[in-house]
Enzyme design. Structure first.
Site, short mmCIF file in Angstrom:
data_model
loop_
_atom_site.label_atom_id
_atom_site.label_comp_id
_atom_site.label_asym_id
_atom_site.label_seq_id
_atom_site.Cartn_x
_atom_site.Cartn_y
_atom_site.Cartn_z
N TYR A 144 0.86 -1.18 0.00
CA TYR A 144 0.00 0.00 0.00
C TYR A 144 0.90 1.23 0.00
CZ TYR A 144 -3.41 3.50 1.56
OH TYR A 144 -4.21 4.60 1.66
N ASP A 239 9.34 2.87 -0.50
CA ASP A 239 8.31 3.50 0.32
C ASP A 239 8.54 3.02 1.76
OD1 ASP A 239 6.13 4.32 1.73
OD2 ASP A 239 4.64 3.53 0.33
N LYS A 267 4.47 8.85 8.63
CA LYS A 267 4.21 8.30 9.96
C LYS A 267 5.22 8.83 11.02
CE LYS A 267 1.23 4.74 8.33
NZ LYS A 267 1.29 4.09 7.03
C1 PLP Z 1 0.53 4.57 5.67
C2 PLP Z 1 1.26 4.34 4.43
C3 PLP Z 1 1.17 5.20 3.34
C4 PLP Z 1 0.17 6.33 3.27
O1 PLP Z 1 0.40 7.30 4.22
P1 PLP Z 1 -0.82 8.30 4.59
O2 PLP Z 1 -0.16 9.29 5.50
O3 PLP Z 1 -1.86 7.46 5.24
O4 PLP Z 1 -1.29 8.91 3.32
C5 PLP Z 1 2.01 5.00 2.25
N1 PLP Z 1 2.87 3.98 2.24
C6 PLP Z 1 2.98 3.12 3.27
C7 PLP Z 1 4.00 2.02 3.18
C8 PLP Z 1 2.17 3.25 4.38
O5 PLP Z 1 2.26 2.36 5.38
#
Ligand code: PLP
Length: 428
Positions: A144, A239, A267
């Protein structure tokens, strides 16, 4: 456990918001249940409006590596808030956070602060496309990367290389530029590059995947992605929005010794406030406006509150060498969960990476989305409900990751394991 007020609040919230929530997973849909409404948090604990107390292994879905309302973060935010919450003009704080990030992630030579992980990955893809002059990207099924159009794509049917929208509202045109492949399958990536390598701008990957439950990269998988992207002149985007500062302080790139071209953080970088970042090789990032022509902007990007919470959180991690300590606590909990499950003859997988961990009710290790989906989710639901009933707040879906924080105590771990003993026992 009495959740009367929470249930009433949920029904009122549903009047005004889809599912009563501002992010779908919070609705507890996937565990056929209703969410407690939270009144406050302190350290490793959260409290709901019905007066129940929980040991929290969600931590706002990852950011709260220091725990809730950490005194250091609260004090710094209080000082900053009295000076104003946003100016839309440069501050010293932005350079201070960027310097810290660069120290921890040296591959992020030049970076841009944004306000969510979604924005970070969406912008990194634009940069990759603008820099390479190519349009296609490869992503992996079960990873994701936020909810931007290009990334809400699933694998096309049959042998089709091109993806299909995984949400209504994403155009087929957009989806066709995204190739969705199984995680941990290097041969699939090599074959996609062999087919249309000169059209591929980037491969984006969660180098430790936390959004299909916790799935670790196979030996040499990340190295393989690095090699094939380099060979075809595509960019490799890590990511690390979730795994950054957790798998190791410097994320998966530090742990696995593979350097991506671009990295996305989120995060933890905002310490519980809305902040994220993307960045990487200077020759690539200098193409971002106003140094270059690739446009990206944000009214509240780099705002002083988010910068302050991020600076305090990262400084605390660095100064007290917390990452390893939190990982050690995580190992201890995971070992305890395994023995508790074994005593009840329940077979579980407990993958762990630093302060991230997961539970699959499966008798074999999980290496990709299909294997995750094949795990016993009925058992997970019952386990989740039994834990919640005993005051242990786990993520309400098997497809999520659990997080340890610096604030969790030995007593928290002991109470969690006692509860797990009961919950596994009830599954027999
Ligand atoms: C949480 C998450 C996102 C998205 O971040 P948001 O601040 O919720 O838009 C993107 N990539 C990874 C790996 C994530 O865990």
């Amino acid at each position: 456990m009495n959740l009367k007020k929470s249930l009433q609040a949920f029904n009122e919230a549903k009047r005004f918001m889809p599912g009563g929530v501002n992010s779908p997973v919070r609705s507890f849909n996937s565990v056929d249940s209703n969410p407690p409404f939270i009144s406050h948090g302190a350290g490793s604990h959260i409290f709901d409006i019905d007066g129940n107390e929980y040991i929290d292994y969600v931590g706002s879905w990852g950011p709260l590596v220091l725990g809730h309302a950490h005194p250091r973060v609260v004090a710094a935010l209080s000082r900053q808030i009295a000076r104003g919450t946003s100016y839309g003009a440069p501050t010293l704080l932005e350079t201070q956070l960027a310097r810290l990030v660069n120290k921890i992630f040296p591959s992020m030579q030049v970076m841009r602060m944004v306000s969510s992980g979604t924005e970070a990955t969406m912008s990194a893809l634009r940069v990759a496309r603008g820099y390479t002059g190519r349009e296609k990207i490869i992503k992996f099924i079960g990873c994701y990367h936020g909810h931007s159009d290009s990334l809400l794509v699933k694998a096309g049917s049959g042998a089709a290389t091109f993806g299909e929208p995984s949400s209504p509202g994403v155009t087929r045109g957009t989806a066709q530029d995204t190739i969705a492949l199984p995680y941990n399958d290097l041969a699939a990536v090599e074959s996609a590059f062999a087919q249309c390598g000169e059209q591929i701008a980037a491969v984006i990957v969660e180098p430790v995947a936390g959004n299909m439950g916790l799935v670790l990269p196979k030996e040499n998988y990340l190295r393989g992605l690095r090699d094939v992207t380099k060979k075809f002149g595509a960019l490799l985007i890590f990511d690390e929005v979730m795994c950054g500062f957790r798998v190791a302080l410097g994320g998966a790139q530090e742990k696995y010794h593979v350097t991506p071209d671009l990295t996305c953080l989120g995060k933890i970088i905002g310490g519980g406030l809305p902040c994220a970042a993307y960045g990487g090789r200077e020759d690539i990032m200098r193409n971002v406006s106003p140094d270059g022509r690739i446009y990206q902007a944000g009214t509240l990007s780099g705002n002083p509150l988010a910068m302050t919470a991020g600076i305090e959180t990262l400084t605390a991690l660095l100064e007290d060498n917390l990452t390893d300590k939190i990982a050690a606590k995580t190992s201890k909990l995971v070992e305890g969960l395994q023995s508790a499950a074994q005593r009840s003859n329940v077979t579980i997988q407990t993958p762990q990476a630093g302060s991230m961990f997961g539970i699959f009710f499966s008798d074999k290790p999980v290496t990709n989305y299909d294997e995750s989906a094949a795990a016993n989710q009925e058992q997970f639901k019952r386990f989740f409900a039994a834990m919640l009933e005993q005051g242990i707040y786990l993520a309400p879906s098997q497809f999520e990751t659990l997080f340890m924080s610096a604030a969790h105590t030995e007593e928290d771990l002991a109470r969690t394991l006692e509860a797990a003993e009961v919950a596994f026992g009830a599954l027999r």
